[in-house]
Design an enzyme around this catalytic site. Structure first.
Site, PDB file in Angstrom:
ATOM      1  N   ASP A  10      33.994  35.433  35.585  1.00 53.19           N
ATOM      2  CA  ASP A  10      34.688  34.230  36.047  1.00 53.19           C
ATOM      3  C   ASP A  10      34.983  34.260  37.545  1.00 53.19           C
ATOM      4  OD1 ASP A  10      36.440  36.342  35.182  1.00 53.19           O
ATOM      5  OD2 ASP A  10      38.144  34.967  35.304  1.00 53.19           O
ATOM      6  N   HIS A  24      35.831  40.875  42.491  1.00 53.57           N
ATOM      7  CA  HIS A  24      35.417  41.863  41.486  1.00 53.57           C
ATOM      8  C   HIS A  24      34.364  41.241  40.584  1.00 53.57           C
ATOM      9  CE1 HIS A  24      38.369  39.528  39.253  1.00 53.57           C
ATOM     10  NE2 HIS A  24      38.143  40.179  38.142  1.00 53.57           N
ATOM     11  N   HIS A  43      43.098  46.454  38.499  1.00 59.53           N
ATOM     12  CA  HIS A  43      42.558  45.678  37.392  1.00 59.53           C
ATOM     13  C   HIS A  43      41.676  46.572  36.535  1.00 59.53           C
ATOM     14  CE1 HIS A  43      41.952  41.980  35.338  1.00 59.53           C
ATOM     15  NE2 HIS A  43      40.716  41.762  35.729  1.00 59.53           N
TER      16      HIS A  43
END
Lengths: 309, 309
Positions: free
Chosen positions: A66, A62, A142
């Site tokens: 990070d 995604h 998410h």
């Protein structure tokens, strides 16, 4: 035959010294795949003596920084180092625009062909296949569209026992079928059962990668029975509220998924920067499921072969 | 009063272990500025115990990855760490689009206001001013639009000598004018010359940053007489052809610019990854100009104050 996972980064959004953001190198025999590519991944690869040029496919889960901000630098370095073999990047559709824009503003080109394959966070999808593995993406839950990945080794043929070839005078043309499971019929018409002629093939091994996600029971069907499950555990139960607000999991959540999916081993990572000691993640998870492993930067996890039957 | 440059990365396009891509932290008293922000800069800042939240302005020279790919991660971390004070980013106009797109795809927001100021690679331009410094951008000559930056300390007022205040019974309201250069006239009408009352202010210090650029004599006018000149030296003369093809400089080129500009000291960096030993850069440059310093990751260079007159 190697099937191993090298942790290049086990941290979360806020990088800390000795804990890079997420990246994992998956090596299946001589095939090397990268899952996620946080800032600094190219250096982490080098520190682990992984040759950048041996990477074939890069999977991005995604578009939180990070998990992908190291990608442009890695693509650029592979080109500067003279790579000519194509690179495949699998990830969310918008990633292609991000790559193209950054190539455009730098007036740069890559020496190799970049193949982009968009993921779809709707269901289980086959996103890559080569001689060794199938790779599937599947939806996680998410704050942005996010997919996990499952790498499944292809079924190998059985190993024929050499002494049997001599003993039964098996002709070369029969060998392939026997490896595939056929019995051998002697010129005299006697049937020699396949299981007398071969050592069974090893069981296909599998690895599933789930990061980042809130506790999501639907994941279970996609990862059922894998040999090793990586599941994010950003928090401990003490911060369950924080996990829910940020769409992340606790160690207990991860263990619950592992138990339901009847996986063989659970690997935790993506720890919040607030935790300097991580052993508590194992302790919490093992109240639900065992064995639990803890991802740490530069640590390697092996999946061993087991014979069928 | 501090004026120092901390090298966070002295490497070039291909990062190598112990040589990050370009980034420099400039500290003028308590004001902290970042020039360029290659991949890994946020970690380099932490390793140098620099507080991310103390950064006020980030200057980006150009959009080659080794000069800006660490920016998104740094901006994100400053937000995650709770920053509320605005951040100013100065750089090529297209950088704004790159930032906005990456913010959009990550569905993220920053806790603070991000102010973007586009540079123009045409002439010397004032791009930032605060209580301590003026910062100018000026054009370099590279494969993409690229600017150098010059940081010039503001002229401080002279220091009045305390014992003179008592001796001449100088009223408080006169002190500011004396610091600015006025003489003092006693109630009896006697003139006390300014230079008897003050220690002269220190000379304003200056630093110029030139990376990346081919040898370009036009730079000289922009950086004339600075206390410290950082000039890229990607190659040695032995690879002059390579320098010209890639629009980079040799150590000798950098020294020629330093000599023409009559700067006080020259600092070299941006070494090609092929050089593991860098002392030869100094040797080559010192055939033309001296003194020459060599940038190395985590090394700090101070610019000392000198009094006027």
């Amino acid at each position: 035959m190697k099937f191993e996972i090298t942790i290049l980064g086990c941290g979360s959004a806020l990088p800390v010294v000795h804990r890079n953001p997420t990246a994992q190198l998956i090596s299946v025999e001589n095939n090397n795949y990268l899952i996620d590519c946080g800032e600094g991944t190219q250096l982490a690869l080098r520190e682990n003596s992984a040759k950048l040029q041996n990477l074939s496919v890069i999977f991005i889960s995604h578009l939180h920084g990070d998990h992908y901000l190291g990608l442009m630098g890695l693509l650029s370095s592979m080109s500067l180092l003279g790579r000519q073999k194509e690179v495949t990047v699998v990830g969310p559709p918008e990633l292609e625009e991000v790559i193209r824009l950054q190539m455009k503003v730098s007036k740069s080109y890559l020496n190799y062909e970049l193949i982009f394959k968009p993921t779809s966070a709707d269901d289980l999808n086959l996103v890559h296949e080569d001689k060794k593995v199938f790779v599937y993406s599947f939806p996680l839950k998410h704050r942005v569209p996010c997919t996990g990945y499952k790498i499944v080794e292809k079924q190998r043929m059985a190993n024929i026992i050499k002494s049997k070839i001599d003993f039964f005078k098996i002709p070369v043309k029969e060998i392939k079928n026997i490896k595939k499971g056929a019995d051998f019929i002697t010129p005299a018409g006697k049937i020699i059962a396949n299981n007398r002629l071969v050592k069974p093939a090893p069981m296909p091994r599998s690895y599933a990668f789930c990061s980042d996600t809130i506790f999501e029971p639907k994941i279970v069907e996609y990862i059922k029975g894998v040999d090793l499950l990586y599941h994010e555990a950003t928090f401990l139960e003490e911060l369950r509220n924080r996990a829910e607000v940020t769409f992340h999991s606790t160690a207990k959540d991860a263990a619950t998924i592992a138990k339901e999916a009847q996986v063989k081993r659970l690997l935790l990572g993506h720890y919040s920067a607030r935790y300097t000691e991580i052993e508590a993640f194992r302790t919490e998870a093992e109240t639900i499921f065992s064995p639990v492993e803890l991802a740490e930067d530069n640590k390697v996890f092996h999946i061993e072969s087991t014979r069928q039957g």
